[in-house]
Design an enzyme around this catalytic site. Structure first.
Site, mmCIF file in Angstrom:
data_model
loop_
_atom_site.group_PDB
_atom_site.id
_atom_site.type_symbol
_atom_site.label_atom_id
_atom_site.label_comp_id
_atom_site.label_asym_id
_atom_site.label_seq_id
_atom_site.Cartn_x
_atom_site.Cartn_y
_atom_site.Cartn_z
ATOM 1 N N HIS A 1 32.201 48.191 29.147
ATOM 2 C CA HIS A 1 33.408 48.981 29.406
ATOM 3 C C HIS A 1 33.110 50.435 29.053
ATOM 4 C CE1 HIS A 1 37.639 48.868 30.470
ATOM 5 N NE2 HIS A 1 37.882 49.719 29.484
ATOM 6 N N SER B 1 39.422 56.204 34.549
ATOM 7 C CA SER B 1 38.627 55.207 33.835
ATOM 8 C C SER B 1 39.528 54.258 33.062
ATOM 9 C CB SER B 1 37.675 55.923 32.861
ATOM 10 O OG SER B 1 37.007 55.016 32.022
ATOM 11 N N SER B 2 39.287 52.946 33.173
ATOM 12 C CA SER B 2 40.037 51.927 32.439
ATOM 13 C C SER B 2 41.524 52.022 32.805
ATOM 14 C CB SER B 2 39.791 52.070 30.937
ATOM 15 O OG SER B 2 40.265 50.944 30.242
ATOM 16 N N SER B 3 42.402 52.380 31.871
ATOM 17 C CA SER B 3 43.802 52.546 32.222
ATOM 18 C C SER B 3 43.960 53.550 33.355
ATOM 19 C CB SER B 3 44.606 53.007 31.002
ATOM 20 O OG SER B 3 45.941 53.291 31.338
#
Length: 426
Positions: free
Chosen positions: A292, A150-152
């Site tokens: 996000h 997730s994300s990074s």
């Protein structure tokens, strides 16, 4: 001030799924999360945790599950559904913890020159060492290794598929960016990044060439790719989903027109890109209205199905993991209310670990809760079991509830799913 605000947004985003209104408890899985030291070459200086389900085949698949900036491996273990699915399907889960400080929390290195080359160093080499350790120590199947995050961690998922196509067979990237999107470390932080600034636009061939440069000597098959992004994501702009689609379809030599489109869940618009044999090599989910905040409840099950780790195979949706009925009773006053929820397992098998997802009416925001952990506090909410009620036998029920503030709409939650599968409601 804008840069500082974006840093705070980034930190808040990485903690979004941990923003529980009652203390978080580890889900009551049979196995436990274990930290491993001395797992091999570790130029990224990373930490490794692994979840090994008690019931698994002799050569289990391996899933590497990666957190967002400011998070950790144990945190992502708590906040995601991969460990519960590992219990169900018998695969190992590696949870790496990044140690690279990007200025607003520890993130996976997707920017350095070393990280962009096969065998170059930094975090990718550390992660491959973890995979090799799991294969050596637990008999992990080298032909069934997958990445997700997730994300990074979603960025690192696409990164690992590009740099180590000989290790990974598929990946599921939540809120990620295409490989080689970041020019260098200075290009990474929000507010100063060309990649995440909302204007990144390359041709499919330019994106594809970047992947091919990462490991010029690779002649074998490429990992299949699943992509997820919320349409209201402003931290990692939604427009980058299209850039990722262009990159991976070019890598596979596919056109830009999907071979099929559908809506597997309300608000999930899916585009699939299959090759001439009918195998889906790339699929992309646009999650309507989501910011996000991915993955939300049920999405991990679709990732695991895409990997081919369920009985449904790699191109099908997950088989029903829950048959359920949910009843909700609301007691409201002035600007507050309580909602009592009864979850009944109407199936024929026991549920070991559960997550209940539902949508709150506009203006409702949870202030406290009982018998579950709740995150986030408004919009699409996920309630997760606590230790004492993790098991729901066939025909049995558990009760949970919450108190919320409201601005006038006191209706019951809607769009209720248990372990990603829709429930009847009353």
């Amino acid at each position: 001030m804008r840069f500082r605000r974006l840093l705070l947004l980034a930190a808040a985003a990485s903690l979004a799924t941990a923003g529980l209104v009652v203390p978080s408890l580890r889900p009551a899985y049979a196995a436990t999360l274990v930290e491993v030291t001395g797992f091999g070459a570790n130029p990224g200086g990373m930490r490794m945790h692994v979840y090994v389900p008690d019931n698994r085949p002799a050569a289990p698949a391996v899933v590497v599950a990666m957190h967002g900036c400011g998070g950790s491996g144990p945190g992502f273990y708590q906040q995601s559904e991969f460990a519960r699915l590992a219990d169900q399907y018998g695969f190992l889960v590696i949870y790496p913890s990044a140690q690279q400080d990007a200025g607003f929390g520890k993130c996976f290195d997707t920017w350095s020159d070393a990280a962009k080359r096969h065998g170059g160093g930094s975090d990718p080499v550390s992660i491959v060492s973890m995979v090799t350790y799991a294969q050596r120590q637990y008999g992990g199947d080298p032909n069934r290794v997958y990445a997700t995050g997730s994300s990074s961690g979603g960025m690192m998922t696409q990164h690992m598929l590009a740099v180590y196509p000989d290790v990974f067979k598929a990946g599921a990237s939540f809120m990620g960016v295409p490989f080689d999107c970041f020019a260098n470390a200075a290009d990474y932080p929000p507010g100063s990044s060309r990649c995440t600034g909302g204007t990144m636009n390359r041709t499919p061939q330019q994106w594809g060439d970047a992947v091919r440069r990462a490991y010029p000597g690779h002649t074998g098959p490429r990992p299949r790719v699943q992509l997820w992004h919320g349409t209201n994501d402003t931290l990692v702009p939604y427009s980058l989903l299209q850039e990722s689609i262009e990159q991976w379809t070019d890598v596979f030599g596919l056109g830009q027109t999907p071979t099929s489109t559908d809506t597997p869940q309300p608000g999930w618009n899916r585009r699939r890109y299959a090759d001439t044999s009918g195998t889906v090599q790339v699929e992309a989910y646009s999650v309507q209205g989501a910011g996000h905040s991915l993955p939300s409840s049920g999405m991990a099950a679709y990732a695991v199905a895409f990997f081919g780790l369920t009985t449904g195979g790699p191109s099908t949706s997950p088989s029903s993991a829950a048959t359920c009925r949910v009843t909700s009773t609301v007691s409201a006053w002035n600007t507050g209310l309580t909602t009592s929820v009864t979850i009944t397992n109407t199936g024929t098998t026991t549920l070991n670990g559960w997550t209940l997802a539902f949508t709150l009416p506009g203006g409702q925001a949870i202030t406290s809760g009982w018998n579950a952990t709740y995150s986030p506090t408004s919009g699409r909410v996920t309630a997760r079991n606590v230790a004492h009620n993790a098991t729901i036998a066939a025909g049995a029920a558990v009760g949970i509830g919450f108190q919320a503030a409201h601005t006038g709409d006191t209706a019951r939650p809607t769009s209720v799913t248990l372990n990603g599968m829709p429930c009847s409601t009353a």
